[in-house]
Design an enzyme around this catalytic site. Sequence first.
Site, PDB file in Angstrom:
ATOM      1  N   GLU A  91       9.487  -3.981  10.284  1.00 27.95           N
ATOM      2  CA  GLU A  91       9.933  -2.723   9.681  1.00 27.95           C
ATOM      3  C   GLU A  91      10.518  -1.801  10.746  1.00 27.95           C
ATOM      4  O   GLU A  91       9.895  -1.576  11.797  1.00 27.95           O
ATOM      5  CB  GLU A  91       8.748  -2.038   8.969  1.00 27.95           C
ATOM      6  CG  GLU A  91       9.112  -0.667   8.415  1.00 27.95           C
ATOM      7  CD  GLU A  91       8.116  -0.114   7.405  1.00 27.95           C
ATOM      8  OE1 GLU A  91       7.100  -0.780   7.117  1.00 27.95           O
ATOM      9  OE2 GLU A  91       8.375   1.008   6.912  1.00 27.95           O
TER      10      GLU A  91
ATOM     11  N   LYS B 285      -1.039  -9.330   3.246  1.00 22.23           N
ATOM     12  CA  LYS B 285      -0.266  -8.804   4.376  1.00 22.23           C
ATOM     13  C   LYS B 285      -1.142  -7.832   5.146  1.00 22.23           C
ATOM     14  O   LYS B 285      -1.881  -7.047   4.536  1.00 22.23           O
ATOM     15  CB  LYS B 285       1.003  -8.097   3.873  1.00 22.23           C
ATOM     16  CG  LYS B 285       1.784  -7.388   4.976  1.00 22.23           C
ATOM     17  CD  LYS B 285       3.212  -7.071   4.579  1.00 22.23           C
ATOM     18  CE  LYS B 285       3.404  -5.824   3.773  1.00 22.23           C
ATOM     19  NZ  LYS B 285       2.957  -4.571   4.433  1.00 22.23           N
TER      20      LYS B 285
ATOM     21  N   ASP C 183       0.836  -1.199   0.000  1.00 22.12           N
ATOM     22  CA  ASP C 183       0.000   0.000   0.000  1.00 22.12           C
ATOM     23  C   ASP C 183       0.877   1.258   0.000  1.00 22.12           C
ATOM     24  O   ASP C 183       0.364   2.379  -0.030  1.00 22.12           O
ATOM     25  CB  ASP C 183      -1.014  -0.010   1.160  1.00 22.12           C
ATOM     26  CG  ASP C 183      -0.363  -0.032   2.527  1.00 22.12           C
ATOM     27  OD1 ASP C 183       0.877  -0.134   2.608  1.00 22.12           O
ATOM     28  OD2 ASP C 183      -1.104   0.057   3.535  1.00 22.12           O
ATOM     29  N   SER C 184       2.208   1.067  -0.003  1.00 23.62           N
ATOM     30  CA  SER C 184       3.127   2.185  -0.266  1.00 23.62           C
ATOM     31  C   SER C 184       2.797   2.829  -1.609  1.00 23.62           C
ATOM     32  O   SER C 184       3.232   3.943  -1.890  1.00 23.62           O
ATOM     33  CB  SER C 184       4.578   1.701  -0.262  1.00 23.62           C
ATOM     34  OG  SER C 184       4.738   0.572  -1.107  1.00 23.62           O
TER      35      SER C 184
ATOM     36  N   ASP D  28      -1.108  -6.094   0.014  1.00 24.25           N
ATOM     37  CA  ASP D  28      -1.487  -5.480   1.290  1.00 24.25           C
ATOM     38  C   ASP D  28      -2.987  -5.320   1.433  1.00 24.25           C
ATOM     39  O   ASP D  28      -3.670  -4.871   0.494  1.00 24.25           O
ATOM     40  CB  ASP D  28      -0.867  -4.075   1.385  1.00 24.25           C
ATOM     41  CG  ASP D  28       0.479  -4.066   2.080  1.00 24.25           C
ATOM     42  OD1 ASP D  28       0.775  -5.023   2.829  1.00 24.25           O
ATOM     43  OD2 ASP D  28       1.230  -3.095   1.868  1.00 24.25           O
TER      44      ASP D  28
ATOM     45  N   GLU E 182      -1.056  -5.211   8.818  1.00 24.80           N
ATOM     46  CA  GLU E 182      -0.250  -4.635   9.886  1.00 24.80           C
ATOM     47  C   GLU E 182      -0.839  -5.115  11.200  1.00 24.80           C
ATOM     48  O   GLU E 182      -2.039  -4.949  11.454  1.00 24.80           O
ATOM     49  CB  GLU E 182      -0.240  -3.111   9.747  1.00 24.80           C
ATOM     50  CG  GLU E 182       0.426  -2.694   8.435  1.00 24.80           C
ATOM     51  CD  GLU E 182       0.584  -1.196   8.250  1.00 24.80           C
ATOM     52  OE1 GLU E 182       0.339  -0.428   9.206  1.00 24.80           O
ATOM     53  OE2 GLU E 182       0.961  -0.792   7.137  1.00 24.80           O
TER      54      GLU E 182
HETATM   55  O1  KIV Z   1       3.620  -1.112   1.575  1.00 26.52           O
HETATM   56  C1  KIV Z   1       4.799  -1.476   1.485  1.00 26.52           C
HETATM   57  O2  KIV Z   1       5.472  -1.263   0.480  1.00 26.52           O
HETATM   58  C2  KIV Z   1       5.380  -2.145   2.629  1.00 26.52           C
HETATM   59  C3  KIV Z   1       6.889  -2.165   2.806  1.00 26.52           C
HETATM   60  C4  KIV Z   1       7.272  -2.677   4.125  1.00 26.52           C
HETATM   61  C5  KIV Z   1       7.657  -2.870   1.824  1.00 26.52           C
HETATM   62  O3  KIV Z   1       4.677  -2.671   3.437  1.00 26.52           O
END
Ligand code: KIV
Length: 265
Positions: A186, A117, A49-50, A88, A119
Site C-alpha cells: 500500500e 490478512k 478493517d477499513s 483482515d 499488516e
Molecule cells: O482494510 C482495507 O480495506 C485494506 C485496503 C488495503 C484495501 O487493507
Amino acid sequence: MNERERRHTLRDLRAMKREGRPIVCLTAYDASFARILDVAGVDLVLVGDSLGMVVQGHDTTVPVRLEDMIYHTRCVARGVTRALLCADLPFATYGTPDQALESAARLMREGGAQMVKLEASLNQAEIVRHLSDQGVPVCAHLGLRPQSVHKLGGYRRQGSDEASAAQMIEDAGSLVRHGADLLLVECVPGRLAAEIRANVDVPVIGIGAGPDCDGQILVLYDVLGVSAGGLPPFARSFLPGTESIQEAVSAYVQAVRQGRFPPKD
Ligand code: KIV
C-alpha cells in the site's frame, strides 16, 4: 459447475501471476455488495478493517474488534460463491503466534474466510510461519500499514528513501519464505512495488503502488465515490458515466483486467 463459476483458489491466483493476467480485488462489508462484486468477476474479495472508517465512521482502523470482523466476514461470505474470501486480522489481535492462530481460526470458522490478512514487517515473520504451518492462507500487508497510523504520525507514503525501500524488499522476501501466500503493498513508489513483485513468486497486489503489480485492490466505497473525506489521490470513482452500481464495479473490473487502472505515469 464450469470453470467460470467455481470458487477461486490460491492456485488460480498464482497461475494468473505466471500468465500475466491481472488479479482484480475489491473490499466488501455486506452480502448485497459482495454479490455485486462476485457477479462482476472480482477474483478476491477482502473484508478489510477499513470498515472501521467507511462503515463505522471512525478516523482510523484501530477501534475495529475481532467480533466486528467476524460479523462482517459472515455477511460477505453469504454473498460470494466465486471470489476468494480474505478477511483482515484487526489491530492487536495477532501479537503472538498463538493469539494470531486463535484470531485467524475464528475468522475462518465463524466468519467463513478462506485467507487472512495481517499488516506485517520482518517482526511478524514467525507469526506468518505459525499460521502457514497450521494451514492458514496468509496475505501480508506491507508499505503503509494503517493499523500503525499513530506510530507513523499519519497516512504517509512508505519506502520513498533508499534505506526503507531496501528494507521493504527484504521484509517481503522474508515473509514469503515464512509462508505468506500473497503480498499486498500500500502507498509505495511504483518502482518499489515492481521490484518486490520481481523478487517473489507469490502474487503482489497493489493499492497506490502503481501499475506494475500482479493485481490491484481498492476500497469499494472509493470505487463508488461515497467515501467520507474524499478520495485518496490514487483511487478513482468508477460511478460517473454508468447507470448502476453493478455497472460501476464492472467498469473497475474491466479497467484493471485491461491494464487501464491504475494508469501508467
Ligand atoms: O482494510 C482495507 O480495506 C485494506 C485496503 C488495503 C484495501 O487493507
